[in-house]
Design a protein around this motif. Structure first.
Motif, PDB file in Angstrom:
ATOM      1  N   ILE A   1      55.476  67.658  20.249  1.00 22.71           N
ATOM      2  CA  ILE A   1      55.023  67.775  21.634  1.00 22.71           C
ATOM      3  C   ILE A   1      55.882  68.832  22.322  1.00 22.71           C
ATOM      4  O   ILE A   1      56.875  68.509  22.985  1.00 22.71           O
ATOM      5  N   PRO A   2      55.550  70.102  22.158  1.00 24.96           N
ATOM      6  CA  PRO A   2      56.359  71.171  22.755  1.00 24.96           C
ATOM      7  C   PRO A   2      56.361  71.087  24.280  1.00 24.96           C
ATOM      8  O   PRO A   2      55.381  70.687  24.901  1.00 24.96           O
ATOM      9  N   GLY A   3      57.491  71.459  24.865  1.00 27.68           N
ATOM     10  CA  GLY A   3      57.574  71.553  26.316  1.00 27.68           C
ATOM     11  C   GLY A   3      58.005  70.294  27.025  1.00 27.68           C
ATOM     12  O   GLY A   3      58.193  70.305  28.243  1.00 27.68           O
ATOM     13  N   VAL A   4      58.166  69.197  26.300  1.00 28.30           N
ATOM     14  CA  VAL A   4      58.619  67.952  26.930  1.00 28.30           C
ATOM     15  C   VAL A   4      60.145  67.915  26.861  1.00 28.30           C
ATOM     16  O   VAL A   4      60.728  67.535  25.843  1.00 28.30           O
ATOM     17  N   LEU A   5      60.792  68.340  27.942  1.00 27.41           N
ATOM     18  CA  LEU A   5      62.254  68.443  27.946  1.00 27.41           C
ATOM     19  C   LEU A   5      62.915  67.080  27.840  1.00 27.41           C
ATOM     20  O   LEU A   5      64.040  66.959  27.349  1.00 27.41           O
ATOM     21  N   THR A   6      62.222  66.031  28.282  1.00 36.49           N
ATOM     22  CA  THR A   6      62.795  64.690  28.258  1.00 36.49           C
ATOM     23  C   THR A   6      63.239  64.303  26.862  1.00 36.49           C
ATOM     24  O   THR A   6      64.312  63.740  26.663  1.00 36.49           O
ATOM     25  N   TYR A   7      62.424  64.598  25.870  1.00 32.26           N
ATOM     26  CA  TYR A   7      62.699  64.153  24.504  1.00 32.26           C
ATOM     27  C   TYR A   7      62.829  65.316  23.524  1.00 32.26           C
ATOM     28  O   TYR A   7      62.863  65.086  22.313  1.00 32.26           O
ATOM     29  N   GLY A   8      62.925  66.514  24.038  1.00 32.30           N
ATOM     30  CA  GLY A   8      62.903  67.666  23.164  1.00 32.30           C
ATOM     31  C   GLY A   8      63.920  67.646  22.051  1.00 32.30           C
ATOM     32  O   GLY A   8      63.628  68.045  20.928  1.00 32.30           O
ATOM     33  N   CYS A   9      65.140  67.191  22.327  1.00 35.07           N
ATOM     34  CA  CYS A   9      66.205  67.201  21.330  1.00 35.07           C
ATOM     35  C   CYS A   9      66.350  65.865  20.606  1.00 35.07           C
ATOM     36  O   CYS A   9      67.185  65.733  19.708  1.00 35.07           O
ATOM     37  N   ALA A  10      65.575  64.890  20.986  1.00 34.95           N
ATOM     38  CA  ALA A  10      65.712  63.561  20.401  1.00 34.95           C
ATOM     39  C   ALA A  10      64.916  63.456  19.115  1.00 34.95           C
ATOM     40  O   ALA A  10      63.812  63.980  18.998  1.00 34.95           O
ATOM     41  N   SER A  11      65.480  62.753  18.135  1.00 35.09           N
ATOM     42  CA  SER A  11      64.739  62.478  16.905  1.00 35.09           C
ATOM     43  C   SER A  11      63.823  61.282  17.121  1.00 35.09           C
ATOM     44  O   SER A  11      64.022  60.470  18.035  1.00 35.09           O
ATOM     45  N   VAL A  12      62.819  61.149  16.275  1.00 36.05           N
ATOM     46  CA  VAL A  12      61.936  59.990  16.353  1.00 36.05           C
ATOM     47  C   VAL A  12      62.733  58.712  16.142  1.00 36.05           C
ATOM     48  O   VAL A  12      62.496  57.701  16.807  1.00 36.05           O
ATOM     49  N   GLN A  13      63.717  58.768  15.240  1.00 32.41           N
ATOM     50  CA  GLN A  13      64.536  57.577  14.984  1.00 32.41           C
ATOM     51  C   GLN A  13      65.336  57.172  16.217  1.00 32.41           C
ATOM     52  O   GLN A  13      65.487  55.982  16.513  1.00 32.41           O
ATOM     53  N   ASP A  14      65.842  58.137  16.958  1.00 35.22           N
ATOM     54  CA  ASP A  14      66.574  57.826  18.190  1.00 35.22           C
ATOM     55  C   ASP A  14      65.674  57.107  19.186  1.00 35.22           C
ATOM     56  O   ASP A  14      66.096  56.157  19.856  1.00 35.22           O
ATOM     57  N   ILE A  15      64.418  57.555  19.298  1.00 36.12           N
ATOM     58  CA  ILE A  15      63.496  56.920  20.240  1.00 36.12           C
ATOM     59  C   ILE A  15      63.156  55.510  19.769  1.00 36.12           C
ATOM     60  O   ILE A  15      63.117  54.568  20.563  1.00 36.12           O
ATOM     61  N   LEU A  16      62.920  55.342  18.474  1.00 39.13           N
ATOM     62  CA  LEU A  16      62.625  54.018  17.931  1.00 39.13           C
ATOM     63  C   LEU A  16      63.768  53.043  18.181  1.00 39.13           C
ATOM     64  O   LEU A  16      63.546  51.855  18.442  1.00 39.13           O
ATOM     65  N   ASN A  17      65.008  53.538  18.129  1.00 42.51           N
ATOM     66  CA  ASN A  17      66.186  52.677  18.290  1.00 42.51           C
ATOM     67  C   ASN A  17      66.714  52.629  19.712  1.00 42.51           C
ATOM     68  O   ASN A  17      67.785  52.072  19.958  1.00 42.51           O
ATOM     69  N   MET A  18      65.972  53.220  20.657  1.00 41.66           N
ATOM     70  CA  MET A  18      66.390  53.216  22.067  1.00 41.66           C
ATOM     71  C   MET A  18      67.775  53.839  22.243  1.00 41.66           C
ATOM     72  O   MET A  18      68.650  53.289  22.924  1.00 41.66           O
ATOM     73  N   LYS A  19      67.971  54.994  21.638  1.00 35.57           N
ATOM     74  CA  LYS A  19      69.259  55.680  21.748  1.00 35.57           C
ATOM     75  C   LYS A  19      69.076  57.079  22.333  1.00 35.57           C
ATOM     76  O   LYS A  19      69.626  58.063  21.842  1.00 35.57           O
ATOM     77  N   VAL A  20      68.294  57.154  23.404  1.00 37.68           N
ATOM     78  CA  VAL A  20      68.053  58.426  24.086  1.00 37.68           C
ATOM     79  C   VAL A  20      68.610  58.322  25.500  1.00 37.68           C
ATOM     80  O   VAL A  20      68.173  57.467  26.275  1.00 37.68           O
ATOM     81  N   PRO A  21      69.583  59.145  25.873  1.00 35.69           N
ATOM     82  CA  PRO A  21      70.138  59.085  27.233  1.00 35.69           C
ATOM     83  C   PRO A  21      69.181  59.702  28.246  1.00 35.69           C
ATOM     84  O   PRO A  21      68.900  60.903  28.202  1.00 35.69           O
ATOM     85  N   LEU A  22      68.656  58.877  29.135  1.00 33.76           N
ATOM     86  CA  LEU A  22      67.706  59.346  30.131  1.00 33.76           C
ATOM     87  C   LEU A  22      68.192  59.000  31.532  1.00 33.76           C
ATOM     88  O   LEU A  22      68.814  57.955  31.750  1.00 33.76           O
ATOM     89  N   ASP A  23      67.892  59.870  32.470  1.00 33.32           N
ATOM     90  CA  ASP A  23      68.209  59.632  33.876  1.00 33.32           C
ATOM     91  C   ASP A  23      67.087  58.775  34.472  1.00 33.32           C
ATOM     92  O   ASP A  23      66.195  59.275  35.165  1.00 33.32           O
ATOM     93  N   PHE A  24      67.136  57.491  34.152  1.00 35.20           N
ATOM     94  CA  PHE A  24      66.060  56.573  34.524  1.00 35.20           C
ATOM     95  C   PHE A  24      66.665  55.209  34.831  1.00 35.20           C
ATOM     96  O   PHE A  24      67.358  54.620  34.002  1.00 35.20           O
ATOM     97  N   ASN A  25      66.402  54.730  36.035  1.00 30.50           N
ATOM     98  CA  ASN A  25      66.944  53.450  36.481  1.00 30.50           C
ATOM     99  C   ASN A  25      65.914  52.349  36.253  1.00 30.50           C
ATOM    100  O   ASN A  25      64.895  52.297  36.944  1.00 30.50           O
ATOM    101  N   GLN A  26      66.171  51.471  35.285  1.00 33.14           N
ATOM    102  CA  GLN A  26      65.239  50.385  34.986  1.00 33.14           C
ATOM    103  C   GLN A  26      65.783  49.059  35.531  1.00 33.14           C
ATOM    104  O   GLN A  26      65.915  48.078  34.806  1.00 33.14           O
ATOM    105  N   ASP A  27      66.071  49.051  36.810  1.00 35.15           N
ATOM    106  CA  ASP A  27      66.540  47.838  37.483  1.00 35.15           C
ATOM    107  C   ASP A  27      65.331  47.101  38.038  1.00 35.15           C
ATOM    108  O   ASP A  27      64.750  47.494  39.049  1.00 35.15           O
ATOM    109  N   LEU A  28      64.953  46.016  37.376  1.00 32.28           N
ATOM    110  CA  LEU A  28      63.749  45.291  37.767  1.00 32.28           C
ATOM    111  C   LEU A  28      63.919  44.512  39.066  1.00 32.28           C
ATOM    112  O   LEU A  28      62.943  44.017  39.629  1.00 32.28           O
TER     113      LEU A  28
END
Length: 252
Positions: A5-32
């Motif tokens: 998925i070219p152009g998606v800066l959010t995950y551009g450098c992340a491996s598929v394995q990192d996403i599967l394991n929730m190991k991607v540092p994102l500027d996202f506040n998930q405070d429910l």
């Protein structure tokens, strides 16, 4: 993820394995507990809230999130965004709509009733939240996992090898006070592949015994702390899965 998925800066450098394991540092506040957090803006993209006359789609929302500095390296942090990114990745790699893959899973699991999914305004299903089905059908889906993808009427879905690697992964994060590991979007405890639903639901599959189960429950504490809930339940779930009193079934 960049090659798919070219152009998606959010995950551009992340491996598929990192996403599967929730190991991607994102500027996202998930405070429910905070109605002004980023999570509730994600809900608007999912179609759960009407905040603007022209809310972003799920894919548009993903492109607007930025990476965060992570001095600790690839640290585990559960974020719903990662599940949505994986759905986009599946479509990009297979060139087939996500809803078709979901329909194939439903057919292989042999659901008795209906499966309702949240979709954004473009009809893209959400993979992070919003699936509604009966407890018995949730158990049927986890039976499909327990059988390594062998479904009803000769249908197959998924990969037994992937599920086996999920249970044995050495790079999985330790969670829930050390009682479980998080691997490939599953909570792993001993031989069990588990997942929680928001508010207290727990489903599990045991590939060693072919047993699956679902617990429908409700947490009433203000923080809805599923980790402590699972910490208490894990021994009972493991005992049930190994019990000779539990009837094993075969696809059919």
């Amino acid at each position: 993820m960049a090659p798919f998925i070219p152009g998606v800066l959010t995950y551009g450098c992340a491996s598929v394995q990192d996403i599967l394991n929730m190991k991607v540092p994102l500027d996202f506040n998930q405070d429910l507990s905070d109605p002004n957090s980023d999570y509730f803006r994600l809900q608007a993209a999912m179609g759960w809230q009407i905040r603007t006359t022209d809310p972003p789609t799920l894919r548009q929302f993903l492109t607007r999130v930025r990476r965060a500095p992570d001095p600790d390296g690839k640290r585990f942090r559960y974020l719903d965004l990662n599940s949505e990114a994986l759905g986009w990745l599946v479509e990009a790699v297979t060139n087939e709509p996500l809803r078709l893959h979901i329909a194939n899973l439903v057919d292989a699991a042999g659901l008795e009733g209906a499966l309702h999914l949240s979709c954004d305004r473009m009809g893209v299903p959400s993979l992070s939240s919003g699936a509604c089905l009966s407890g018995r059908d949730a158990a049927r889906f986890f039976l499909l996992i327990a059988r390594g993808g062998d479904g009803v009427n000769g249908r197959t879905a998924g990969s037994a090898g992937f599920l086996d690697r999920t249970r044995r992964a050495s790079d999985a994060a330790t969670i829930n006070e050390g009682c479980c590991r998080y691997s490939n979007h599953f909570v792993v405890h001993r031989d069990l592949l588990m997942h929680t639903g928001w508010g207290g639901h727990v489903a599990w599959a045991d590939p060693e015994t072919g047993v699956a189960g679902v617990l429908l429950s409700v947490l009433t504490d203000p923080q809805v702390d599923e980790s402590q809930h699972l910490h208490v339940l894990r021994h009972d779930v493991a005992e049930i899965s190994k019990s000779p009193l539990v009837r094993r079934t075969t696809p059919g």
